[in-house]
Design a protein around this motif. Structure first.
Motif, PDB file in Angstrom:
ATOM      1  N   ARG A  32      47.788  48.132  44.583  1.00 43.44           N
ATOM      2  CA  ARG A  32      47.889  47.152  45.675  1.00 43.44           C
ATOM      3  C   ARG A  32      47.937  45.739  45.118  1.00 43.44           C
ATOM      4  O   ARG A  32      47.127  45.362  44.270  1.00 43.44           O
ATOM      5  N   ARG A  33      48.879  44.949  45.610  1.00 43.05           N
ATOM      6  CA  ARG A  33      49.025  43.565  45.173  1.00 43.05           C
ATOM      7  C   ARG A  33      48.452  42.606  46.219  1.00 43.05           C
ATOM      8  O   ARG A  33      48.111  42.992  47.341  1.00 43.05           O
ATOM      9  N   GLN A 129      51.588  38.806  36.048  1.00 43.86           N
ATOM     10  CA  GLN A 129      50.466  38.887  36.958  1.00 43.86           C
ATOM     11  C   GLN A 129      49.558  37.672  36.751  1.00 43.86           C
ATOM     12  O   GLN A 129      49.361  37.231  35.624  1.00 43.86           O
ATOM     13  N   THR A 130      48.943  37.231  37.832  1.00 42.94           N
ATOM     14  CA  THR A 130      48.081  36.045  37.812  1.00 42.94           C
ATOM     15  C   THR A 130      47.093  36.059  36.662  1.00 42.94           C
ATOM     16  O   THR A 130      46.993  35.092  35.892  1.00 42.94           O
ATOM     17  N   ASN A 131      46.351  37.154  36.539  1.00 40.02           N
ATOM     18  CA  ASN A 131      45.230  37.250  35.590  1.00 40.02           C
ATOM     19  C   ASN A 131      45.619  37.858  34.253  1.00 40.02           C
ATOM     20  O   ASN A 131      44.756  38.054  33.395  1.00 40.02           O
ATOM     21  N   ALA A 151      50.356  27.079  39.251  1.00 41.00           N
ATOM     22  CA  ALA A 151      50.646  27.162  40.691  1.00 41.00           C
ATOM     23  C   ALA A 151      50.114  28.493  41.227  1.00 41.00           C
ATOM     24  O   ALA A 151      50.830  29.495  41.260  1.00 41.00           O
ATOM     25  N   LEU A 152      48.882  28.509  41.661  1.00 43.02           N
ATOM     26  CA  LEU A 152      48.203  29.756  42.029  1.00 43.02           C
ATOM     27  C   LEU A 152      48.941  30.524  43.120  1.00 43.02           C
ATOM     28  O   LEU A 152      49.061  31.754  43.041  1.00 43.02           O
ATOM     29  N   ASP A 153      49.460  29.833  44.115  1.00 41.21           N
ATOM     30  CA  ASP A 153      50.112  30.538  45.223  1.00 41.21           C
ATOM     31  C   ASP A 153      51.522  31.019  44.864  1.00 41.21           C
ATOM     32  O   ASP A 153      52.173  31.677  45.673  1.00 41.21           O
ATOM     33  N   ALA A 154      51.989  30.703  43.656  1.00 42.15           N
ATOM     34  CA  ALA A 154      53.274  31.205  43.160  1.00 42.15           C
ATOM     35  C   ALA A 154      53.034  32.270  42.093  1.00 42.15           C
ATOM     36  O   ALA A 154      53.812  32.423  41.154  1.00 42.15           O
ATOM     37  N   THR A 155      51.916  32.984  42.232  1.00 36.02           N
ATOM     38  CA  THR A 155      51.580  34.105  41.353  1.00 36.02           C
ATOM     39  C   THR A 155      51.031  35.238  42.219  1.00 36.02           C
ATOM     40  O   THR A 155      50.597  35.019  43.349  1.00 36.02           O
ATOM     41  N   TYR A 156      51.067  36.449  41.652  1.00 30.63           N
ATOM     42  CA  TYR A 156      50.313  37.529  42.290  1.00 30.63           C
ATOM     43  C   TYR A 156      49.875  38.528  41.236  1.00 30.63           C
ATOM     44  O   TYR A 156      50.334  38.511  40.101  1.00 30.63           O
ATOM     45  N   THR A 157      48.936  39.389  41.659  1.00 34.15           N
ATOM     46  CA  THR A 157      48.425  40.410  40.749  1.00 34.15           C
ATOM     47  C   THR A 157      48.067  41.661  41.545  1.00 34.15           C
ATOM     48  O   THR A 157      48.414  41.772  42.733  1.00 34.15           O
ATOM     49  N   PHE A 158      47.380  42.595  40.893  1.00 33.48           N
ATOM     50  CA  PHE A 158      47.073  43.903  41.477  1.00 33.48           C
ATOM     51  C   PHE A 158      45.585  44.211  41.317  1.00 33.48           C
ATOM     52  O   PHE A 158      44.935  43.715  40.396  1.00 33.48           O
ATOM     53  N   LEU A 160      42.328  46.067  40.114  1.00 31.66           N
ATOM     54  CA  LEU A 160      42.145  46.543  38.746  1.00 31.66           C
ATOM     55  C   LEU A 160      40.750  47.132  38.553  1.00 31.66           C
ATOM     56  O   LEU A 160      39.763  46.577  39.047  1.00 31.66           O
ATOM     57  N   GLU A 161      40.686  48.241  37.816  1.00 32.27           N
ATOM     58  CA  GLU A 161      39.403  48.832  37.458  1.00 32.27           C
ATOM     59  C   GLU A 161      39.096  48.546  35.996  1.00 32.27           C
ATOM     60  O   GLU A 161      39.977  48.640  35.137  1.00 32.27           O
ATOM     61  N   GLY A 162      37.856  48.158  35.709  1.00 29.90           N
ATOM     62  CA  GLY A 162      37.437  47.827  34.359  1.00 29.90           C
ATOM     63  C   GLY A 162      36.330  48.745  33.879  1.00 29.90           C
ATOM     64  O   GLY A 162      36.232  49.906  34.312  1.00 29.90           O
ATOM     65  N   PRO A 163      35.428  48.255  33.037  1.00 26.02           N
ATOM     66  CA  PRO A 163      34.349  49.094  32.504  1.00 26.02           C
ATOM     67  C   PRO A 163      33.273  49.367  33.556  1.00 26.02           C
ATOM     68  O   PRO A 163      33.192  48.682  34.578  1.00 26.02           O
ATOM     69  N   PHE A 164      32.474  50.381  33.284  1.00 23.84           N
ATOM     70  CA  PHE A 164      31.297  50.713  34.105  1.00 23.84           C
ATOM     71  C   PHE A 164      31.653  51.051  35.551  1.00 23.84           C
ATOM     72  O   PHE A 164      30.809  50.948  36.437  1.00 23.84           O
ATOM     73  N   GLY A 165      32.927  51.398  35.778  1.00 26.95           N
ATOM     74  CA  GLY A 165      33.355  51.690  37.135  1.00 26.95           C
ATOM     75  C   GLY A 165      33.546  50.464  37.996  1.00 26.95           C
ATOM     76  O   GLY A 165      33.758  50.573  39.208  1.00 26.95           O
ATOM     77  N   TRP A 166      33.456  49.287  37.398  1.00 32.08           N
ATOM     78  CA  TRP A 166      33.663  48.055  38.155  1.00 32.08           C
ATOM     79  C   TRP A 166      35.114  47.963  38.598  1.00 32.08           C
ATOM     80  O   TRP A 166      36.034  48.263  37.835  1.00 32.08           O
ATOM     81  N   ARG A 167      35.316  47.504  39.799  1.00 37.66           N
ATOM     82  CA  ARG A 167      36.661  47.328  40.338  1.00 37.66           C
ATOM     83  C   ARG A 167      36.726  46.006  41.076  1.00 37.66           C
ATOM     84  O   ARG A 167      35.810  45.661  41.823  1.00 37.66           O
ATOM     85  N   GLN A 168      37.796  45.270  40.844  1.00 40.88           N
ATOM     86  CA  GLN A 168      37.990  44.004  41.553  1.00 40.88           C
ATOM     87  C   GLN A 168      39.335  44.019  42.265  1.00 40.88           C
ATOM     88  O   GLN A 168      40.330  44.549  41.741  1.00 40.88           O
ATOM     89  N   SER A 169      39.338  43.436  43.443  1.00 43.58           N
ATOM     90  CA  SER A 169      40.584  43.348  44.200  1.00 43.58           C
ATOM     91  C   SER A 169      41.486  42.286  43.575  1.00 43.58           C
ATOM     92  O   SER A 169      41.040  41.427  42.801  1.00 43.58           O
ATOM     93  N   ALA A 170      42.756  42.344  43.920  1.00 39.81           N
ATOM     94  CA  ALA A 170      43.711  41.364  43.417  1.00 39.81           C
ATOM     95  C   ALA A 170      43.296  39.945  43.803  1.00 39.81           C
ATOM     96  O   ALA A 170      43.405  39.016  42.993  1.00 39.81           O
TER      97      ALA A 170
END
Length: 201
Positions: A32-33, A129-131, A151-158, A160-170
């Motif tokens: 999901r973006r 991707q932004t990040n 230009a933050l609003d001229a970027t997008y990302t998805f 993402l899941e990282g270590p320890f089961g941590w997940r962050q939204s785009a």
């Protein structure tokens, strides 16, 4: 996201468009973006930069990952239509950089060398991707001594899941990028509207 003062866009301020490629439309691969307006903002900035004869750098990721939609020879490696249609347009200088890693400064030809030969000391960075590749290009640009406008609003990302089961939204990842870049002094985080207004001053 607000800047302390309006951004400065000189005639030699470059626009660096990172990885706006067809393969990044494949949601089944990326997930999901966020920011569905990003492409319209990128297109707006491309139009302004080309209309005013400012430098434009198009960056393409040639993935070496065997399952990546961005690998050479696949349709996904190509630029999205609105970027491809603008290649070679505008009165200003234009450069195509290809890369296999995150930073546009580790690509071919050498972006830093081209900037320095052209007397460019400031650039705006947009794309996908932004990040990831956009943030890495901004960080390295700041480290190399360039004035970077993100230009933050001229970027997008998805998401993402990282270590320890941590997940962050785009959206969370984009916000973290903005805070890190702006608060850490790597770049000035701004908006498309602010940049368009600055370019027309």
């Amino acid at each position: 996201m607000n800047t302390q003062t309006p951004p400065v866009v000189t005639q030699d301020t470059a626009l660096v468009v990172v990885d706006v490629q067809q393969g990044l439309e494949e949601s089944e691969h990326w997930g999901r973006r966020n920011n569905p307006a990003a492409d319209a903002h990128i297109e707006t900035l491309l139009d302004v930069w080309q209309t005013t004869g400012r430098p434009v750098v198009l960056v393409r990721h040639d993935s070496v990952e065997p399952l990546s939609p961005l690998r050479p020879g696949q349709p996904g490696n190509g630029f999205k239509g609105y970027v491809e249609e603008r290649r070679g347009l505008g009165a200003g200088p234009q450069l195509l950089v290809t890369k296999t890693v995150n930073s546009a400064f580790y690509g071919t030809p050498d972006l830093d060398a081209w900037f320095r030969a052209s007397g460019i000391t400031r650039f705006v960075v947009v794309g996908i991707q932004t990040n990831m590749c956009v943030e890495t290009t901004a960080r390295m640009g700041g480290n190399l001594g360039y004035e970077v406008l993100f230009a933050l609003d001229a970027t997008y990302t998805f998401d993402l899941e990282g270590p320890f089961g941590w997940r962050q939204s785009a959206d969370e990842l984009a916000r973290a990028t903005a805070v890190t870049l702006h608060g850490g002094g790597f770049a000035t985080v701004t908006t498309t509207a602010e940049l368009v207004a600055a370019a027309k001053r």
